[in-house]
Design a protein around this motif. Sequence first.
Motif, PDB file in Angstrom:
ATOM      1  N   ALA A  84     -41.454  25.555 -29.923  1.00 50.63           N
ATOM      2  CA  ALA A  84     -40.409  26.521 -30.296  1.00 50.63           C
ATOM      3  C   ALA A  84     -39.042  25.839 -30.326  1.00 50.63           C
ATOM      4  CB  ALA A  84     -40.411  27.696 -29.330  1.00 50.63           C
ATOM      5  N   ILE A  85     -38.785  24.968 -29.361  1.00 47.26           N
ATOM      6  CA  ILE A  85     -37.525  24.236 -29.328  1.00 47.26           C
ATOM      7  C   ILE A  85     -37.444  23.284 -30.513  1.00 47.26           C
ATOM      8  CG2 ILE A  85     -36.217  22.509 -28.025  1.00 47.26           C
ATOM      9  CD1 ILE A  85     -37.394  23.934 -25.469  1.00 47.26           C
ATOM     10  N   GLN A  86     -38.537  22.594 -30.802  1.00 47.13           N
ATOM     11  CA  GLN A  86     -38.572  21.692 -31.951  1.00 47.13           C
ATOM     12  C   GLN A  86     -38.362  22.466 -33.255  1.00 47.13           C
ATOM     13  OE1 GLN A  86     -42.381  19.911 -32.667  1.00 47.13           O
ATOM     14  NE2 GLN A  86     -41.534  18.312 -33.982  1.00 47.13           N
ATOM     15  N   THR A  87     -38.929  23.643 -33.348  1.00 46.61           N
ATOM     16  CA  THR A  87     -38.754  24.474 -34.536  1.00 46.61           C
ATOM     17  C   THR A  87     -37.289  24.855 -34.715  1.00 46.61           C
ATOM     18  OG1 THR A  87     -40.984  25.358 -34.313  1.00 46.61           O
ATOM     19  CG2 THR A  87     -39.444  26.656 -35.621  1.00 46.61           C
ATOM     20  N   PHE A  88     -36.630  25.220 -33.620  1.00 41.70           N
ATOM     21  CA  PHE A  88     -35.215  25.580 -33.687  1.00 41.70           C
ATOM     22  C   PHE A  88     -34.386  24.428 -34.230  1.00 41.70           C
ATOM     23  CE2 PHE A  88     -31.044  25.389 -31.615  1.00 41.70           C
ATOM     24  CZ  PHE A  88     -30.456  26.524 -32.159  1.00 41.70           C
ATOM     25  N   TRP A  89     -34.569  23.241 -33.676  1.00 42.75           N
ATOM     26  CA  TRP A  89     -33.754  22.102 -34.113  1.00 42.75           C
ATOM     27  C   TRP A  89     -34.106  21.670 -35.528  1.00 42.75           C
ATOM     28  CZ3 TRP A  89     -29.341  21.661 -32.168  1.00 42.75           C
ATOM     29  CH2 TRP A  89     -29.110  21.968 -30.832  1.00 42.75           C
ATOM     30  N   SER A  90     -35.369  21.776 -35.911  1.00 45.33           N
ATOM     31  CA  SER A  90     -35.746  21.482 -37.303  1.00 45.33           C
ATOM     32  C   SER A  90     -35.057  22.456 -38.247  1.00 45.33           C
ATOM     33  CB  SER A  90     -37.265  21.587 -37.483  1.00 45.33           C
ATOM     34  OG  SER A  90     -37.926  20.666 -36.683  1.00 45.33           O
ATOM     35  N   PHE A  91     -35.032  23.713 -37.846  1.00 43.40           N
ATOM     36  CA  PHE A  91     -34.377  24.729 -38.660  1.00 43.40           C
ATOM     37  C   PHE A  91     -32.889  24.427 -38.818  1.00 43.40           C
ATOM     38  CE2 PHE A  91     -31.961  28.621 -39.106  1.00 43.40           C
ATOM     39  CZ  PHE A  91     -32.578  29.197 -40.205  1.00 43.40           C
ATOM     40  N   ILE A  92     -32.230  24.085 -37.722  1.00 44.07           N
ATOM     41  CA  ILE A  92     -30.790  23.800 -37.768  1.00 44.07           C
ATOM     42  C   ILE A  92     -30.514  22.612 -38.691  1.00 44.07           C
ATOM     43  CG2 ILE A  92     -28.813  23.000 -36.400  1.00 44.07           C
ATOM     44  CD1 ILE A  92     -29.514  25.968 -36.003  1.00 44.07           C
ATOM     45  N   VAL A  93     -31.275  21.540 -38.555  1.00 39.25           N
ATOM     46  CA  VAL A  93     -31.057  20.350 -39.395  1.00 39.25           C
ATOM     47  C   VAL A  93     -31.303  20.680 -40.865  1.00 39.25           C
ATOM     48  CG1 VAL A  93     -31.982  18.057 -39.946  1.00 39.25           C
ATOM     49  CG2 VAL A  93     -31.508  18.677 -37.572  1.00 39.25           C
ATOM     50  N   LEU A  94     -32.385  21.379 -41.153  1.00 43.93           N
ATOM     51  CA  LEU A  94     -32.685  21.717 -42.553  1.00 43.93           C
ATOM     52  C   LEU A  94     -31.632  22.649 -43.143  1.00 43.93           C
ATOM     53  CD1 LEU A  94     -36.548  22.072 -42.346  1.00 43.93           C
ATOM     54  CD2 LEU A  94     -35.283  20.397 -43.704  1.00 43.93           C
ATOM     55  N   MET A  95     -31.144  23.595 -42.344  1.00 47.23           N
ATOM     56  CA  MET A  95     -30.102  24.492 -42.855  1.00 47.23           C
ATOM     57  C   MET A  95     -28.795  23.737 -43.098  1.00 47.23           C
ATOM     58  SD  MET A  95     -31.342  27.392 -43.502  1.00 47.23           S
ATOM     59  CE  MET A  95     -29.976  28.506 -43.650  1.00 47.23           C
TER      60      MET A  95
END
Length: 138
Positions: A84-95
């Motif tokens: 879940a934490i990895q998903t959050f940071w992946s989302f932030i970088v992609l956005m």
Amino acid sequence: MMESVVEQSPPSDRDRLSRVMVIAVHVLYLLCLPLLLVPLAMAIHGITVLPIWLSVVPLALGALFSYFVRKNAPEMWQTHFDQAIQTFWSFIVLMMLGVLFYFAMFIGIVFMFVAYYIVVHRAIVGIGRALKWSGVDH
């Protein structure tokens, strides 16, 4: 031929609580998606009424919650919180890449949709695994 039956011990209260927390994090992640689609649609049409950072609040709450509870969770559930934490940071970088490349022939929209896909996919798979009492395979 007789099959051996392996008896599993019933889940502990700690396991049950961790499972509920994992599902809550994934539900928070899914709740942010309708809020995220509104600013994206407005950005595509050139309207800026709702700031996109406001729509990321449920996602950020889910990530913060994961940071706080993962250390006390059983190992199987820690994998869910880590993802879940990895998903959050992946989302932030992609956005951020999406915003950066948005004006370059709208290539940024591809990054934004990939970010949405990652959140939806991992949240749905995470809920499914939690319902099956299963950890995340790395």
